[in-house]
Scaffold this active site. Sequence first.
Site, PDB file in Angstrom:
ATOM      1  N   VAL A 181     -87.539  42.065  74.790  1.00 22.60           N
ATOM      2  CA  VAL A 181     -88.909  42.576  74.736  1.00 22.60           C
ATOM      3  C   VAL A 181     -89.332  42.715  73.286  1.00 22.60           C
ATOM      4  O   VAL A 181     -88.608  43.301  72.474  1.00 22.60           O
ATOM      5  CB  VAL A 181     -89.024  43.944  75.443  1.00 22.60           C
ATOM      6  CG1 VAL A 181     -90.415  44.543  75.235  1.00 22.60           C
ATOM      7  CG2 VAL A 181     -88.723  43.807  76.925  1.00 22.60           C
ATOM      8  N   ALA A 229     -88.545  45.498  68.676  1.00 27.49           N
ATOM      9  CA  ALA A 229     -88.064  44.646  69.757  1.00 27.49           C
ATOM     10  C   ALA A 229     -86.759  45.245  70.285  1.00 27.49           C
ATOM     11  O   ALA A 229     -86.181  46.142  69.666  1.00 27.49           O
ATOM     12  CB  ALA A 229     -87.844  43.218  69.271  1.00 27.49           C
ATOM     13  N   LYS A 230     -86.315  44.753  71.412  1.00 28.71           N
ATOM     14  CA  LYS A 230     -85.043  45.190  71.966  1.00 28.71           C
ATOM     15  C   LYS A 230     -84.603  44.175  73.005  1.00 28.71           C
ATOM     16  O   LYS A 230     -85.428  43.465  73.594  1.00 28.71           O
ATOM     17  CB  LYS A 230     -85.170  46.569  72.621  1.00 28.71           C
ATOM     18  CG  LYS A 230     -83.878  47.377  72.616  1.00 28.71           C
ATOM     19  CD  LYS A 230     -83.565  47.942  71.230  1.00 28.71           C
ATOM     20  CE  LYS A 230     -82.350  48.834  71.243  1.00 28.71           C
ATOM     21  NZ  LYS A 230     -82.116  49.452  69.931  1.00 28.71           N
ATOM     22  N   GLY A 231     -83.308  44.117  73.236  1.00 24.25           N
ATOM     23  CA  GLY A 231     -82.788  43.197  74.234  1.00 24.25           C
ATOM     24  C   GLY A 231     -81.539  43.748  74.873  1.00 24.25           C
ATOM     25  O   GLY A 231     -80.943  44.718  74.376  1.00 24.25           O
ATOM     26  N   ASP A 260     -75.979  46.800  69.212  1.00 33.04           N
ATOM     27  CA  ASP A 260     -76.354  48.054  69.850  1.00 33.04           C
ATOM     28  C   ASP A 260     -75.191  48.450  70.756  1.00 33.04           C
ATOM     29  O   ASP A 260     -74.063  47.984  70.552  1.00 33.04           O
ATOM     30  CB  ASP A 260     -77.666  47.875  70.632  1.00 33.04           C
ATOM     31  CG  ASP A 260     -78.391  49.189  70.883  1.00 33.04           C
ATOM     32  OD1 ASP A 260     -77.858  50.010  71.637  1.00 33.04           O
ATOM     33  OD2 ASP A 260     -79.494  49.394  70.341  1.00 33.04           O
TER      34      ASP A 260
END
Length: 411
Positions: free
Chosen positions: A53, A98-100, A139
């Site tokens: 995202v 953003a992040k995934g 992460d």
Amino acid sequence: MADARAQLAAAVKLLGYDRGTYELLAVPRREVTVSIPLRRDDGTVEVLTGHRVQHNYSRGPGKGGVRFSPSVDLDEVRALAMWMTWKCALLDVPYGGAKGGVRIDPRRYSAAELERVTRRFTSEISPLIGPAQDIPAPDVGTDEQTMAWMMDTYSVGAGHTVLGVVTGKPISLGGSLGRASATSRGVVHVALAALRHLGLDPARSTAAVQGFGKVGRGTARFLAEAGVAVRAVSDQYGAVEALGGSGLDVVALEAHVDATGSVTGFPGGVPLDGPELLTADVDLLVPAAVEGVLHEGNAGEVRARLVVEGANGPTTAAADALLAQRGVLVVPDILANAGGVIVSYFEWVQANQAYWWSEDEVEARLADRMTSAWQQVLAQSQRHGVDLRAAATSLAVQRVAQAHTQRGLYP
């Protein structure tokens, strides 16, 4: 996601923005969900789900971690991407958020299987990532090896090595010196500044650190080096408190943890119940473990004058209100634990220049960024008469909204 949007709504109200600004910032600009077929070591095939995202990229390319966890879902990734937008803006790093993630329990898979998952996930999202588009980082459940696989997979597709596509890589593959300790150092820079703001001399102050992992361990060490007496620390197995009036010997404690795997049984201290650490009689409390540890049930018993959030979300909304009523200063996670984001940015800059800085240079620039952000958040708090959490979020939202206004709407 509801919590993230509630924080945004409060910031928009404080800043006097209209409903359109809220709606513009409340939803991601781009998101993708991918299937990840995995051939297990035993020959069977399993299909996993991954997400990426990009919440906002008005101030620069997206930036955010990739987590491998069984709890990953699209709503969680959306919220984390939004919080990354605010964190990057707050620290004046030229990124959006953003992040995934991949829904997987990495403990149940071999290293070879995790490599295949990482490479297929990278391949699936590769049209969306890149040094000028979106830069992933480690992460929960991922590490520098994961980033090396991601960098290699993307580079194969590009036809040449692209060091700047991810951060958090091994030093030998373009990682930055000082990144491993960056979050802990950032926590301590802000903690020392906040102690001084309260009129407390760090060399005469005491602290308790909950968590002795990647963030807490370094935080305890750097606090001790700054002269703060670290009176108590804990990990998932228990806690230990200093004998007498002095602080723990953190160097000896680290050696004990390396030898035994836990702070429990440390001969230089006495056992302490883990929950009691949060209400220890100290000046500074650093929750650096998991979320929600300060809540309505224990916030009224916190005796520290200062709480600096090393973990993400360690203080519930109810606890926040109680601590504020009692005059306890809380430095929010969006500011306190942003050191890792800053040095990730430094790594990206170095990779794009193909010129690497010394560790002293990295740490000096990190200190400058953290102390500058602290001063700006404090000023915002005093200007609007709000707590530091509201000040930090509103300052970040203000910067992102300004970028939107200056760029305009297309078409």
